[in-house]
Design an enzyme around this catalytic site. Sequence first.
Site, PDB file in Angstrom:
ATOM      1  N   HIS A   6       5.689 -32.069  40.777  1.00 37.77           N
ATOM      2  CA  HIS A   6       5.964 -32.187  42.217  1.00 37.77           C
ATOM      3  C   HIS A   6       5.586 -30.882  42.931  1.00 37.77           C
ATOM      4  O   HIS A   6       6.430 -30.203  43.518  1.00 37.77           O
ATOM      5  CB  HIS A   6       7.455 -32.517  42.420  1.00 37.77           C
ATOM      6  CG  HIS A   6       7.682 -33.774  43.206  1.00 37.77           C
ATOM      7  ND1 HIS A   6       7.165 -34.986  42.818  1.00 37.77           N
ATOM      8  CD2 HIS A   6       8.350 -33.997  44.381  1.00 37.77           C
ATOM      9  CE1 HIS A   6       7.520 -35.910  43.698  1.00 37.77           C
ATOM     10  NE2 HIS A   6       8.231 -35.337  44.664  1.00 37.77           N
TER      11      HIS A   6
ATOM     12  N   ASP B 111       5.843 -32.129  50.193  1.00 41.54           N
ATOM     13  CA  ASP B 111       5.773 -33.564  50.471  1.00 41.54           C
ATOM     14  C   ASP B 111       4.346 -34.008  50.191  1.00 41.54           C
ATOM     15  O   ASP B 111       3.439 -33.186  50.133  1.00 41.54           O
ATOM     16  CB  ASP B 111       6.149 -33.828  51.940  1.00 41.54           C
ATOM     17  CG  ASP B 111       6.321 -35.313  52.243  1.00 41.54           C
ATOM     18  OD1 ASP B 111       6.540 -36.095  51.292  1.00 41.54           O
ATOM     19  OD2 ASP B 111       6.232 -35.696  53.428  1.00 41.54           O
ATOM     20  N   GLY B 112       4.146 -35.310  49.998  1.00 42.81           N
ATOM     21  CA  GLY B 112       2.796 -35.825  49.761  1.00 42.81           C
ATOM     22  C   GLY B 112       2.371 -35.790  48.312  1.00 42.81           C
ATOM     23  O   GLY B 112       1.184 -35.953  48.008  1.00 42.81           O
ATOM     24  N   ASN B 113       3.332 -35.618  47.396  1.00 48.07           N
ATOM     25  CA  ASN B 113       2.987 -35.552  45.966  1.00 48.07           C
ATOM     26  C   ASN B 113       2.487 -36.885  45.419  1.00 48.07           C
ATOM     27  O   ASN B 113       1.535 -36.923  44.642  1.00 48.07           O
ATOM     28  CB  ASN B 113       4.206 -35.088  45.165  1.00 48.07           C
ATOM     29  CG  ASN B 113       4.585 -33.659  45.471  1.00 48.07           C
ATOM     30  OD1 ASN B 113       3.916 -32.727  45.058  1.00 48.07           O
ATOM     31  ND2 ASN B 113       5.661 -33.475  46.234  1.00 48.07           N
ATOM     32  N   GLY B 114       3.140 -37.979  45.842  1.00 48.39           N
ATOM     33  CA  GLY B 114       2.717 -39.299  45.370  1.00 48.39           C
ATOM     34  C   GLY B 114       1.325 -39.656  45.852  1.00 48.39           C
ATOM     35  O   GLY B 114       0.474 -40.099  45.076  1.00 48.39           O
ATOM     36  N   ARG B 115       1.077 -39.423  47.142  1.00 50.75           N
ATOM     37  CA  ARG B 115      -0.238 -39.736  47.715  1.00 50.75           C
ATOM     38  C   ARG B 115      -1.337 -38.895  47.068  1.00 50.75           C
ATOM     39  O   ARG B 115      -2.418 -39.390  46.747  1.00 50.75           O
ATOM     40  CB  ARG B 115      -0.208 -39.522  49.233  1.00 50.75           C
ATOM     41  CG  ARG B 115       0.391 -40.688  49.983  1.00 50.75           C
ATOM     42  CD  ARG B 115       0.805 -40.308  51.389  1.00 50.75           C
ATOM     43  NE  ARG B 115       2.101 -39.647  51.391  1.00 50.75           N
ATOM     44  CZ  ARG B 115       2.697 -39.140  52.465  1.00 50.75           C
ATOM     45  NH1 ARG B 115       2.080 -39.212  53.636  1.00 50.75           N
ATOM     46  NH2 ARG B 115       3.876 -38.585  52.386  1.00 50.75           N
ATOM     47  N   THR B 116      -1.051 -37.603  46.861  1.00 49.01           N
ATOM     48  CA  THR B 116      -2.039 -36.730  46.223  1.00 49.01           C
ATOM     49  C   THR B 116      -2.271 -37.164  44.776  1.00 49.01           C
ATOM     50  O   THR B 116      -3.413 -37.253  44.316  1.00 49.01           O
ATOM     51  CB  THR B 116      -1.579 -35.259  46.267  1.00 49.01           C
ATOM     52  OG1 THR B 116      -1.302 -34.903  47.624  1.00 49.01           O
ATOM     53  CG2 THR B 116      -2.634 -34.330  45.705  1.00 49.01           C
TER      54      THR B 116
END
Length: 231
Positions: free
Chosen positions: A157, A161-166
């Site tokens: 992680h 924020d934006g870890n899933g999208r990346t």
Amino acid sequence: MNIIVEKMTNEYIDDLLVRAAHHSTAIEGNTLTLGDTISILIHNYIPKGMTEREYYEVKNYKKAFELLLKADRVISTDLIKNYHRYIMENLREDNGEFKKIQNIILGSVIETTKPYLVPTVIEDWCQNLEYRLNNAKTDEEKIEAILDQHIKFEKIHPFGDGNGRTGRLLIIHSCLKENLAPILIPKEEKGKYINFLTSENIKEFVKWGIELENKEKERIELFHNKEKEEK
């Protein structure tokens, strides 16, 4: 020779862009429809009644995809940061920068990597992925390496924020560069996906990944045949 990329028509690439943006942002709670996403990304039309945040969450995929298509095969720390920079543009001031504050994954007991360790851990992550892909003897082994490393990425992680999208962009990157059809996680199966991440059930994740990759191969073929017929 990358047969998959060679068969990807411009229309298919637009189709992939729209679906990747729609499904990945929907997994994170974006409420825009597939039609809204097409309007924004393909027709440069902004449908009424959407929030600025939801608009940019989708719009940002355009630049990220342009980078993905021309990027080198090997994923580096800089490339990961650049994907995040584009994906989170106009959404966070620290876009493209690793986290400075410890974060937590909703509903998970997993402790994410401490901020001061992230640069080293991500460097190791990149090297491990490259090593595993270089030594994979079959497509199944490649998919296992990509999805197992995805689980590890989400545990790190590295961003605020934006870890899933990346992370899901990195899956598509690795698939395309390794002559695999892109694995897109469908929003309708968010529950299954989250379960594989939290339980680290790599065996079932890989089985599902192979199914998704095969479906996408068929889609590429359909667009490829359509273009041939139109010529």
